[in-house]
Design a protein around this motif. Structure first.
Motif, mmCIF file in Angstrom:
data_model
loop_
_atom_site.group_PDB
_atom_site.id
_atom_site.type_symbol
_atom_site.label_atom_id
_atom_site.label_comp_id
_atom_site.label_asym_id
_atom_site.label_seq_id
_atom_site.Cartn_x
_atom_site.Cartn_y
_atom_site.Cartn_z
ATOM 1 N N HIS A 128 38.558 41.116 91.900
ATOM 2 C CA HIS A 128 37.588 40.752 90.521
ATOM 3 C C HIS A 128 38.177 39.900 89.645
ATOM 4 N N THR A 129 37.621 38.800 89.003
ATOM 5 C CA THR A 129 37.849 38.432 87.881
ATOM 6 C C THR A 129 37.416 39.289 86.779
ATOM 7 N N THR A 130 37.904 38.798 85.327
ATOM 8 C CA THR A 130 37.441 39.701 84.409
ATOM 9 C C THR A 130 35.765 39.502 84.452
ATOM 10 N N GLU A 131 35.331 38.386 84.553
ATOM 11 C CA GLU A 131 33.974 38.260 84.494
ATOM 12 C C GLU A 131 33.018 39.120 85.452
ATOM 13 N N SER A 132 33.765 39.021 86.911
ATOM 14 C CA SER A 132 32.994 39.839 88.034
ATOM 15 C C SER A 132 33.105 41.178 87.761
ATOM 16 N N LEU A 133 34.110 41.524 86.983
ATOM 17 C CA LEU A 133 34.462 43.301 86.736
ATOM 18 C C LEU A 133 33.245 43.457 85.929
ATOM 19 N N ASP A 189 28.337 46.253 84.476
ATOM 20 C CA ASP A 189 26.901 46.400 83.987
ATOM 21 C C ASP A 189 25.898 46.818 85.133
ATOM 22 N N GLN A 190 26.015 46.308 86.540
ATOM 23 C CA GLN A 190 25.360 46.635 87.334
ATOM 24 C C GLN A 190 25.422 48.200 87.828
ATOM 25 N N VAL A 236 29.818 46.400 77.274
ATOM 26 C CA VAL A 236 28.719 46.573 78.123
ATOM 27 C C VAL A 236 28.254 47.872 78.407
ATOM 28 N N THR A 237 29.229 48.927 78.036
ATOM 29 C CA THR A 237 28.835 50.434 78.154
ATOM 30 C C THR A 237 28.055 50.792 76.925
ATOM 31 N N ASP A 238 28.377 50.192 75.841
ATOM 32 C CA ASP A 238 27.593 50.464 74.615
ATOM 33 C C ASP A 238 25.921 50.031 74.927
ATOM 34 N N HIS A 239 25.798 48.899 75.189
ATOM 35 C CA HIS A 239 24.835 48.247 75.611
ATOM 36 C C HIS A 239 23.723 49.337 76.606
ATOM 37 N N HIS A 240 24.308 50.002 77.432
ATOM 38 C CA HIS A 240 23.692 51.097 78.199
ATOM 39 C C HIS A 240 23.876 52.328 77.754
ATOM 40 N N ASN A 241 24.277 52.556 76.619
ATOM 41 C CA ASN A 241 24.569 53.846 76.076
ATOM 42 C C ASN A 241 25.260 54.820 76.956
ATOM 43 N N ILE A 242 26.191 54.453 77.579
ATOM 44 C CA ILE A 242 27.012 55.220 78.412
ATOM 45 C C ILE A 242 28.564 55.372 77.839
ATOM 46 N N PRO A 243 28.924 56.745 77.512
ATOM 47 C CA PRO A 243 30.361 56.690 77.215
ATOM 48 C C PRO A 243 31.428 56.077 78.087
ATOM 49 N N LEU A 244 32.415 55.629 77.314
ATOM 50 C CA LEU A 244 33.614 54.769 78.227
ATOM 51 C C LEU A 244 34.684 55.721 77.861
ATOM 52 N N ILE A 245 35.605 56.064 79.102
ATOM 53 C CA ILE A 245 36.561 56.866 79.108
ATOM 54 C C ILE A 245 37.904 55.799 79.555
ATOM 55 N N ILE A 246 38.867 55.905 78.773
ATOM 56 C CA ILE A 246 40.294 55.172 78.944
ATOM 57 C C ILE A 246 41.298 56.010 79.781
ATOM 58 N N ASP A 247 41.615 55.502 80.876
ATOM 59 C CA ASP A 247 42.571 56.178 81.758
ATOM 60 C C ASP A 247 44.017 55.924 81.188
ATOM 61 N N ASP A 248 44.601 57.391 80.850
ATOM 62 C CA ASP A 248 46.047 57.419 80.434
ATOM 63 C C ASP A 248 46.219 57.131 78.817
ATOM 64 N N ARG A 249 45.787 55.907 78.494
ATOM 65 C CA ARG A 249 46.400 55.595 77.171
ATOM 66 C C ARG A 249 45.701 55.524 75.991
#
Length: 210
Positions: A16-21, A26-27, A58-71
């Motif tokens: 992935h590029t950043t854009e495609s990721l 989003d999808q 992106v996740t805020d737009h969909h109202n979905i929680p974002l989790i960060i791995d490790d950090r």
């Protein structure tokens, strides 16, 4: 914090590029992902934070929680919903202290002892696996479904199965009391991440009803 672990999609930058990721995330959200985790095993703190902030938009737009791995530092810096830690990361109790009571703390647990310890230290959910061999670059050890089921019944918090799961092989979990599944390649490498997420969520919901 309230969250739904039914379909937990974990990012993978491979191919992935950043854009495609970001498009794939989003999808995935549009298709029914209920949690998103940003996992960057090789990125430095600055790059990790930049990507996390972009994914969070992106996740805020969909109202979905974002989790960060490790950090935990990245989770705090981008005001993510929470963090997920493994056995070699910061202890769950330390993460809970740093993040406070209102954030999500997830933990990897491959044994009942580890599951109970994580729950007592403040984990909100557990990730258990790998159920199947995985193509990601993260080192994994296979976990029998029988062990997964014992862990599910040992703790009062949601347990999510992870590891090489796809729509074609997740039926091995049909009798398991899991709260959801976590997937990486099945969505992030799919030609149509929206359709892939929709199918996985539908199958998970059907298994819950049976």
């Amino acid at each position: 914090m309230q969250f739904d672990p039914t379909l937990y999609v974990i990012t993978d930058r491979s191919g992935h590029t950043t854009e495609s990721l970001l498009h794939a995330v989003d999808q995935a959200c549009a298709g029914g992902a209920t949690l998103i985790q940003v996992r960057e095993k090789e990125a430095g703190g600055r790059d990790f934070l930049t990507l996390a902030q972009q994914v969070k938009q992106v996740t805020d737009h969909h109202n979905i929680p974002l989790i960060i791995d490790d950090r935990v530092d990245v989770a705090l810096a981008c005001d993510a919903a929470g963090v997920h830690v493994g056995a070699s990361d910061l202890p769950v109790a330390v993460c809970r202290t740093l993040l406070g009571p209102d954030k999500i703390v997830g933990a990897t647990a491959k044994t009942v002892e580890a599951a109970l310890a994580a729950w007592k230290d403040g984990a909100n959910y557990l990730g258990t696996g790998a159920i199947h061999p995985t193509s990601t670059r993260v080192a994994t050890r296979l976990t029998p479904v029988s062990t997964l089921n014992v862990i599910c019944r040992a703790v009062p918090i949601p347990v999510v199965a992870i590891g090489g799961l796809t729509a074609d092989n997740m039926n091995v979990l049909s009798d398991s009391p899991i709260a959801g599944i976590a997937v990486v390649s099945a969505v992030m490498q799919a030609d149509d991440p929206c359709a892939a997420a929709s199918l996985l969520r539908s199958k998970m919901c059907d298994m819950r009803k049976s």
